[in-house]
Each structure stands twice: as C-alpha cells, then as structure tokens.
Scaffold this motif. Structure first.
Motif, PDB file in Angstrom:
ATOM      1  N   ASP A   1       0.820  -1.206  -0.043  1.00  0.00           N
ATOM      2  CA  ASP A   1       0.155  -0.128   0.056  1.00  0.00           C
ATOM      3  C   ASP A   1       0.789   1.320  -0.139  1.00  0.00           C
ATOM      4  O   ASP A   1       0.644   2.160   0.497  1.00  0.00           O
ATOM      5  CB  ASP A   1      -1.001   0.159   1.118  1.00  0.00           C
ATOM      6  N   CYS A   2       2.103   1.104  -0.547  1.00  0.00           N
ATOM      7  CA  CYS A   2       3.155   2.257  -0.567  1.00  0.00           C
ATOM      8  C   CYS A   2       2.550   3.484  -1.100  1.00  0.00           C
ATOM      9  O   CYS A   2       3.105   4.489  -0.998  1.00  0.00           O
ATOM     10  CB  CYS A   2       4.413   1.683  -1.116  1.00  0.00           C
ATOM     11  N   ILE A   3       1.595   3.397  -2.280  1.00  0.00           N
ATOM     12  CA  ILE A   3       1.251   4.513  -3.359  1.00  0.00           C
ATOM     13  C   ILE A   3      -0.123   4.829  -2.812  1.00  0.00           C
ATOM     14  O   ILE A   3      -1.152   3.930  -2.790  1.00  0.00           O
ATOM     15  CB  ILE A   3       1.262   4.115  -4.689  1.00  0.00           C
ATOM     16  N   GLY A   4      -0.343   6.217  -2.484  1.00  0.00           N
ATOM     17  CA  GLY A   4      -1.688   6.698  -2.035  1.00  0.00           C
ATOM     18  C   GLY A   4      -2.210   7.820  -2.551  1.00  0.00           C
ATOM     19  O   GLY A   4      -1.030   8.567  -2.863  1.00  0.00           O
ATOM     20  N   HIS A   5      -3.337   8.155  -2.686  1.00  0.00           N
ATOM     21  CA  HIS A   5      -3.804   9.498  -3.308  1.00  0.00           C
ATOM     22  C   HIS A   5      -3.912  10.534  -2.090  1.00  0.00           C
ATOM     23  O   HIS A   5      -5.014  10.256  -1.311  1.00  0.00           O
ATOM     24  CB  HIS A   5      -5.037   9.183  -4.139  1.00  0.00           C
ATOM     25  N   ASP A   6      -3.122  11.212  -1.951  1.00  0.00           N
ATOM     26  CA  ASP A   6      -3.090  12.115  -0.656  1.00  0.00           C
ATOM     27  C   ASP A   6      -3.505  11.408   0.479  1.00  0.00           C
ATOM     28  O   ASP A   6      -3.828  11.919   1.437  1.00  0.00           O
ATOM     29  CB  ASP A   6      -4.243  13.167  -1.003  1.00  0.00           C
ATOM     30  N   ARG A   7      -2.420  10.298   0.588  1.00  0.00           N
ATOM     31  CA  ARG A   7      -2.659   9.509   1.763  1.00  0.00           C
ATOM     32  C   ARG A   7      -1.256   9.638   2.727  1.00  0.00           C
ATOM     33  O   ARG A   7      -0.389   9.516   2.124  1.00  0.00           O
ATOM     34  CB  ARG A   7      -2.861   8.025   1.587  1.00  0.00           C
ATOM     35  N   GLN A   8      -1.493  10.304   3.827  1.00  0.00           N
ATOM     36  CA  GLN A   8      -0.251  10.620   4.670  1.00  0.00           C
ATOM     37  C   GLN A   8       0.624   9.223   4.857  1.00  0.00           C
ATOM     38  O   GLN A   8       0.113   8.208   5.084  1.00  0.00           O
ATOM     39  CB  GLN A   8      -0.412  11.209   5.933  1.00  0.00           C
ATOM     40  N   GLY A   9       1.923   9.214   4.711  1.00  0.00           N
ATOM     41  CA  GLY A   9       2.718   8.235   4.846  1.00  0.00           C
ATOM     42  C   GLY A   9       3.052   7.324   3.486  1.00  0.00           C
ATOM     43  O   GLY A   9       3.748   6.232   3.676  1.00  0.00           O
ATOM     44  N   SER A  10       2.350   7.513   2.257  1.00  0.00           N
ATOM     45  CA  SER A  10       2.604   7.086   1.366  1.00  0.00           C
ATOM     46  C   SER A  10       3.051   7.717   0.152  1.00  0.00           C
ATOM     47  O   SER A  10       3.157   9.045   0.229  1.00  0.00           O
ATOM     48  CB  SER A  10       1.418   6.316   0.877  1.00  0.00           C
ATOM     49  N   LEU A  11       3.701   7.171  -1.001  1.00  0.00           N
ATOM     50  CA  LEU A  11       4.204   7.804  -2.069  1.00  0.00           C
ATOM     51  C   LEU A  11       2.869   8.484  -2.909  1.00  0.00           C
ATOM     52  O   LEU A  11       2.057   7.774  -2.977  1.00  0.00           O
ATOM     53  CB  LEU A  11       5.150   6.838  -3.030  1.00  0.00           C
ATOM     54  N   SER A  12       3.145   9.530  -3.261  1.00  0.00           N
ATOM     55  CA  SER A  12       2.244  10.010  -4.296  1.00  0.00           C
ATOM     56  C   SER A  12       2.440   9.272  -5.705  1.00  0.00           C
ATOM     57  O   SER A  12       3.572   8.715  -5.885  1.00  0.00           O
ATOM     58  CB  SER A  12       2.365  11.525  -4.999  1.00  0.00           C
ATOM     59  N   ALA A  13       1.592   9.070  -6.558  1.00  0.00           N
ATOM     60  CA  ALA A  13       1.532   8.554  -7.775  1.00  0.00           C
ATOM     61  C   ALA A  13       2.904   9.118  -8.730  1.00  0.00           C
ATOM     62  O   ALA A  13       3.436   8.366  -9.321  1.00  0.00           O
ATOM     63  CB  ALA A  13       0.160   8.561  -8.506  1.00  0.00           C
ATOM     64  N   LEU A  14       2.779  10.384  -8.807  1.00  0.00           N
ATOM     65  CA  LEU A  14       3.932  11.151  -9.303  1.00  0.00           C
ATOM     66  C   LEU A  14       5.459  10.828  -8.676  1.00  0.00           C
ATOM     67  O   LEU A  14       6.312  10.509  -9.535  1.00  0.00           O
ATOM     68  CB  LEU A  14       3.846  12.440  -9.370  1.00  0.00           C
TER      69      LEU A  14
END
Length: 346
Positions: A76-89
């Motif tokens: 779950d390392c990529i998230g949409h505006d989720r704190q603690g994760s990478l953005s898609a970009l």
C-alpha cells in the motif's frame, strides 16, 4: 527481451489516473514504458560486454531493485493524498530513477553515476525530452553511490528534501534513499554465474561473485529487519583444508563481514533520511556452511546488528566521536589560553 511487469509498476499505473486524470496519466506511463523498453533492450544488456568481470547490472538487476521497493515499503505504498505513502508522481519518478541508476556503467565503472544524462538523451528525442525530469534523474543517479560534494559518502545531504515535476512536489531525498537501500539489497546468486566463476571471471573479481553466490537476503518489513543468510561452500582434500582453500575461505569471511557491515550502515543511513524506511531497525546475519556438499552446524548463532541502545551501554561518545574533546586535548587548549590571557595582562 520480454519484460514481465513488476508489482510496483502496476501499482504506479493504477494510481496515476487519480492524480493526473486519464489522458495525462496515459501519456506519462506510456513515456515510462518507452523509457523502460529502450533502456532494457538497448543499454542494460550491453553493460556485461563493457564490464564482463562485474556482477550483473543488467535487466535482471533492475527487476530485483523494483521488486525490493514493494518489499521495503509495503503493497500500500502508493496513495492518493494518503499520509505516509508515495504520491503516484513520486512513484513514477522512483521507477525512472531505478531504470537509469546504473546505465552509466556502459561508459565504464569509474564515475558511472555521472553519465546518466547521455543515456537520457538517447532514449528521448528533443521533442519529448523533459529538462526538469532529466535533472531529477541525473541527481538521483549521482547520489545513489559515490562521494558527496565534501568528499564524504553522505551523498543524500547534497539533495534538497523536495523538488518538483509537472508542477507537483516530489520528495527527492526520500526517493533516492529508497533507491539506495533497494539497490544495496538487490544482491544474491542471480547476479553471478557459477560456470563463469569456474571458467571465466578474473581472479581479482572472483570475491564479488563468491559473495553474490553466498548471499540470500530477506526484507522483512513486518518485523523491521533485514535478514541475510550466507551459504558458504567449503571443499576439503582428504579430510583437511588445503592452504589455498583456507586462504580463500578467510578472504570470503572477511568480505562477508565488510559487506554485511555496509548493509547495516546503509540501513541506518537511509532510514535517517527517509521516514518511509523507518520500520527497519536491525540486520540479522547468519552464516551456514556446506562442507563437501553437506550442511554442517558450527554452532554459530545469528548476529543481530540493531539501531538500539540504552543508558549506560556506551561511554565517552563525545571524545570518541571527536578526539579533540578528549580531556587531555581540552586541558592542553585551556592551558594555552590561560597562558595567553596572562601574557596579555602583563
């Protein structure tokens, strides 16, 4: 060559539309796939011809580094505006960094991290080249190994914490820290050839291949550790070690000690610069020995190198870290200053 899509690529592709919208997303990921195809087909396979004595820096190594990203950061390392994760970009940038990080080896091993721009220009025409993206790729490759501007190996400090691409922020230092650790942990038998170890590699490079063959690395995010098991082959002659076998075994064990220490240092170093890697606190090291093909228990317990201490465990860190703080040195300076003050008062 056929490319089997890696999990981190699928995760990035799925996340980009939520950030950029489908049209922009499609164009960006298509650009990444174009980059991957050119790098994987035209550049990476040729590194072996340039550096035949080195462990693998080709497509297989890049696959392993890509896979390590998910092992290090979680699914779950990529998230949409989720704190603690990478953005898609940011995930897209990390994919690019991984593709390009070793391409400079095509020009030779020395300073390979500084020759990424040439490869980027080969992959992209002037029409689709992005100067901002190229700069990020070059900075990431330059900082993934080698020396910093002050001559130390602290290359991450030379990077800004954040940069930007397509008008959006990118946590550059975090991404390169992830690249560094994922690359460091992409070691193992897949990077060498047993046949070539016996018939082709130069003597002075054999130790790197023996180390790769012995290394088995598990990235255990759940328990915050990196587990390394070294499988060491030992051949005897009439029930004893020959002088040459003893020498080779000692050389390998010393090299294992050196490289295991480097893994631990890289873990501490990259976790200091990136909160994404903070779960990792320890490196567990085990040595297993196969004598004439039979696994032999030498009674060696795993060694745990951990970022853990407690009050009273260490003494005199001030003077150990900086010898000028040793009492004798400080007292000498005090005495000199006292004499100077006394002379000026006369």
């Amino acid at each position: 060559m056929m490319w089997e899509t890696r999990q981190i690529e699928d995760l990035t592709k799925d996340a980009l539309p939520r950030l950029l919208g489908e049209d922009e997303d499609r164009a960006l990921f298509t650009k990444y796939e174009h980059t991957r195809d050119r790098v994987v087909v035209d550049i990476l396979p040729e590194i072996k011809g340039k550096l035949p004595e080195h462990t693998d820096h080709g497509p297989g190594h890049v696959k392993h580094v890509l896979d390590n990203v998910v092992r290090l950061l979680g699914e779950d390392c990529i998230g949409h505006d989720r704190q603690g994760s990478l953005s898609a970009l940011e995930a897209y940038c990390l994919l690019e960094f991984i593709l390009y990080h070793d391409v400079g080896n095509i020009y030779g091993r020395e300073g390979h991290q500084y020759h990424v721009g040439e490869a980027y220009d080969y992959v992209h025409s002037k029409a689709d080249s992005d100067s901002q993206e190229k700069m990020l790729v070059m900075r990431a490759a330059a900082a993934h190994c080698g020396e910093a501007s002050d001559g130390s190996t602290d290359t991450l400090k030379d990077l800004p914490e954040t940069d930007h691409l397509l008008g959006r922020p990118v946590r550059l230092r975090d991404l390169v820290a992830i690249l560094r650790l994922a690359d460091e942990l992409a070691e193992g038998p897949q990077r060498t050839s047993t046949f070539m170890m016996n018939h082709g590699y130069p003597v002075d490079s054999l130790i790197y291949h023996k180390y790769a063959k012995a290394s088995n690395i598990c990235i255990d995010r759940q328990y915050g550790r990196i587990a390394i098991t070294y499988q060491v082959d030992v051949e005897t002659n009439d029930g004893s070690l020959t002088a040459n076998a003893r020498k080779e075994l000692e050389e390998l064990l010393l090299f294992i000690d050196k490289r295991a220490t480097k893994v631990y240092e890289e873990m501490l170093y990259t976790t200091y610069y990136s909160h994404f890697l903070e779960p990792f606190k320890a490196v567990s090291i085990t040595e297993k020995f196969w004598i004439n093909g039979s696994c032999t228990d030498l009674g060696l317990e795993p060694v745990i190198l951990e970022a853990y201490t407690f009050p009273g465990r260490s003494e005199s860190l001030l003077s150990t870290t900086d010898p000028t703080y040793k009492p004798a040195s400080v007292i000498k300076k005090v005495q000199e200053e006292v004499r100077s003050v006394h002379r000026n008062a006369l």
